[in-house]
Design a protein around this motif. Structure first.
Motif, short mmCIF file in Angstrom:
data_model
loop_
_atom_site.label_atom_id
_atom_site.label_comp_id
_atom_site.label_asym_id
_atom_site.label_seq_id
_atom_site.Cartn_x
_atom_site.Cartn_y
_atom_site.Cartn_z
N LYS A 55 58.09 -27.80 118.17
CA LYS A 55 56.68 -28.19 118.02
C LYS A 55 56.01 -28.14 119.39
N TRP A 108 52.86 -28.70 122.07
CA TRP A 108 51.75 -29.62 122.31
C TRP A 108 51.10 -29.28 123.64
N PRO A 159 48.35 -30.33 119.01
CA PRO A 159 49.21 -29.18 118.70
C PRO A 159 48.64 -27.92 119.34
N ASP A 206 60.30 -31.10 120.71
CA ASP A 206 58.89 -31.10 121.10
C ASP A 206 58.77 -30.45 122.47
#
Length: 580
Positions: free
Chosen positions: A386, A388, A393, A432
């Motif tokens: 993911k 960021w 996002p 992340d």
């Protein structure tokens, strides 16, 4: 030098002596005897389970064995004390000279930490293997980094490794690529492209269309698909593979072999692999049960050619040929792994994306059947990443059309940061990737913290050289290392001693993230010693007016740098000599 292996060898040889002397019965199995760091560092330097695992087969109480073993171990100069704990664990404290010897070894042995554990076994590591239909996305980035680091780790531990990329150029997706590229060709020729639903919309195909125009002019315009499909498909596929190779090069990833799925068709390779399974009674005609759960509306029972994968641990048997005689997607995968086995690999490792979880059991079954259980295959799944940025996002790439590309990530933070951070979680755990945090200069950013330790070490070496101190590895290895007598120095030396053991564990479990974790711990111990030197002058690495102490302390710093550089090398990260 693997200090844990050395002390285990001492424990085993001592046990053998106890057996010869009648303290233990003859013929005991020592294979489960382990020497490891204790769970609580306050209990000692190392702990062994010898008494616990030998008590039942020896017919003795664990504490009795442990006490007898302790008395003999302390006769060795390396063992300062041996204390029985709990039901029979044995905690060992080693003499200071043992830890100081680790520093000398790290400086005098260029291969400190390397292992011959693999004994030259041939391992094929297949990773990335993305469809040649566009640039690599961030999910491929994680698989590329993981596979590349795992290959390097296996080489470091004595394996002979082949890095391989399987080009999925035999399925319907490359026909879709050809149709998408043809629309960009029409665009290059001045016509309006029709990017229908199902085609690839990314701008990355514009150069392919322009290249097609440069080669064919307007000759393909107005022609039926059957006229241009084969040539455009091959042309576009090759350009996409060139793009993928460039993306991988930007990340520092190289493969030894690029294997084309298309090469399996029309060459008899698929037929040969299926014939091998048929000879083993594993191919049959049959009708599968409907899928569990909600049955698709278009499902109907059809006789198919099936692989009896349940004979090798799968949940259901798998189709390898459709009712119309066409191969399923699984058939060329079987043939590809059959080819790997025939190439003489002792072990296969496949790195797949998280969406391939359902493929694991059938592939395990196929390799077990094809190799008669001789060649193990380990399928590693890399979970999603993911992205960021600025607390939000990260948006998709316009160039790719539908996803964030590998190049988007590398261009933002560089290959070293990308590679290290991709290994800060186990491969099957979600990750992340925060573009702000991975560039943050703090202890919370592992890549910065490790690189900062290496930069500090180099600053110490520069300062010493400027002061006229000889800091060559040979000189430092011969320094009076008994001057390293503070507990903070001992803690750093104990962590250095764990490096060879860590390499073997990470290689055995196929977990390169362990190297990243270890480097962070090593950097933490180094920074802690550095910071204590600010309060306790006796711990500074450069001792003004005391060249002997300075060389010993710089030897410890340099040994730490040697291990950091080796670990970063496995991860594919360039050690920084200074931070800017």
């Amino acid at each position: 030098m693997n200090l844990f292996a050395d002390i285990r060898a001492l424990v085993v040889s001592t046990l053998e002596g106890m057996a010869r002397d009648g303290v233990l019965p003859e013929g005991l199995d020592w294979s489960n005897v382990a020497v490891e760091p204790p769970r609580d560092a306050g209990h000692g330097d190392m702990a062994t389970n010898a008494a616990m695992v030998l008590a039942k087969p020896a017919g003795q109480k664990p504490r009795d064995i442990a006490e007898a073993l302790a008395g003999r171990l302390t006769a060795d100069d390396r063992v300062a004390s041996a204390e029985v704990a709990g039901p029979g664990f044995l905690n060992l404290r080693l003499a200071p000279g043992v830890w100081q010897g680790v520093v000398a070894t790290a400086l005098s042995n260029p291969g400190y930490g390397r292992s011959d554990m693999g004994q030259g076994a041939k391992v094929n590591v297949e990773y990335v293997s993305a469809n040649p239909t566009g640039p690599l996305h961030v999910g491929h980035t994680r698989g590329a980094v993981f596979g590349d680091a795992l290959a390097a780790l296996l080489e470091y531990s004595g394996h002979e490794v082949t890095r391989e990329y399987y080009i999925n150029d035999g399925g319907a997706q490359v026909d879709t690529l050809a149709r998408s590229a043809f629309e960009r060709y029409r665009e290059a020729c001045g016509e309006e492209p029709e990017i229908a639903e199902g085609l690839y919309p990314g701008d990355y195909l514009i150069p392919v269309g322009e290249a097609l125009k440069a080669k064919y002019g307007t000759d393909l315009l107005g022609k039926d698909e059957q006229y241009w499909m084969a040539e455009v498909r091959d042309f576009a596929t090759e350009m996409m593979m060139d793009l993928i190779r460039e993306d991988l090069a930007a990340l520092g990833v190289k493969h030894d072999v690029f294997y084309s799925e298309k090469s399996l068709y029309g060459t008899g390779r698929i037929e040969e692999a299926i014939a091998d399974l048929q000879e083993k009674g594993l191919i049959y005609k049959g009708v599968l049960e409907p899928p569990k759960g909600k049955v698709p509306e278009d499902w109907e029972p059809r006789e198919q050619t099936l692989f009896r994968s349940t004979a090798h641990g799968d949940d259901v048997d798998r189709p390898i040929m459709k009712s119309d005689g066409a191969w399923t997607y699984f058939a060329p995968d079987i043939a590809y792994h059959f080819d790997k086995i025939e190439r003489g690999f002792d072990q296969l490792i496949d790195v797949f994306g998280a969406d391939h979880g359902g493929y694991v059991k059938r592939m395990n079954a196929a390799v077990a059947a094809l190799s008669d259980g001789r060649v193990p295959v380990d399928i590693k799944l890399t979970q999603l990443v993911k992205l960021w940025k600025d607390g939000e996002p990260f948006k998709m790439s316009k160039r790719a059309g539908t996803f964030v590309t590998l190049r988007d990530v590398v261009d933002q933070v560089g290959p070293d940061v990308t590679r290290f951070h991709m290994l800060t979680r186990k491969n099957d755990a979600p990750l992340d990737f925060d573009f702000d945090k991975v560039l943050e200069q703090s202890k919370d950013n592992p890549v910065f913290y490790v690189q900062y330790a290496n930069a500090r070490i180099n600053s110490v070496l520069r300062r010493a050289r400027e002061g006229g101190i000889d800091v060559s590895d040979a000189t430092l290895a011969a320094a009076d290392l008994s001057r390293l007598d503070h507990e903070a120095e001992a803690k750093l030396m104990r962590t250095l001693a764990e490096w060879p053991r860590l390499v073997e564990i990470a290689a055995r479990t196929h977990e390169p993230h362990r190297v990243a974790f270890y480097l962070y711990d090593l950097a933490s111990d180094f920074h802690a010693l550095w910071n204590r030197g600010n309060d306790e002058p006796a711990l500074k690495f450069v001792q003004e007016g005391d060249a002997v102490a300075t060389q010993a302390k710089i030897a410890l710093a340099r040994a730490t740098g040697v291990v950091i550089s080796a670990g970063l090398g496995i991860l594919g990260v360039t050690p920084l000599e200074e931070m800017r």
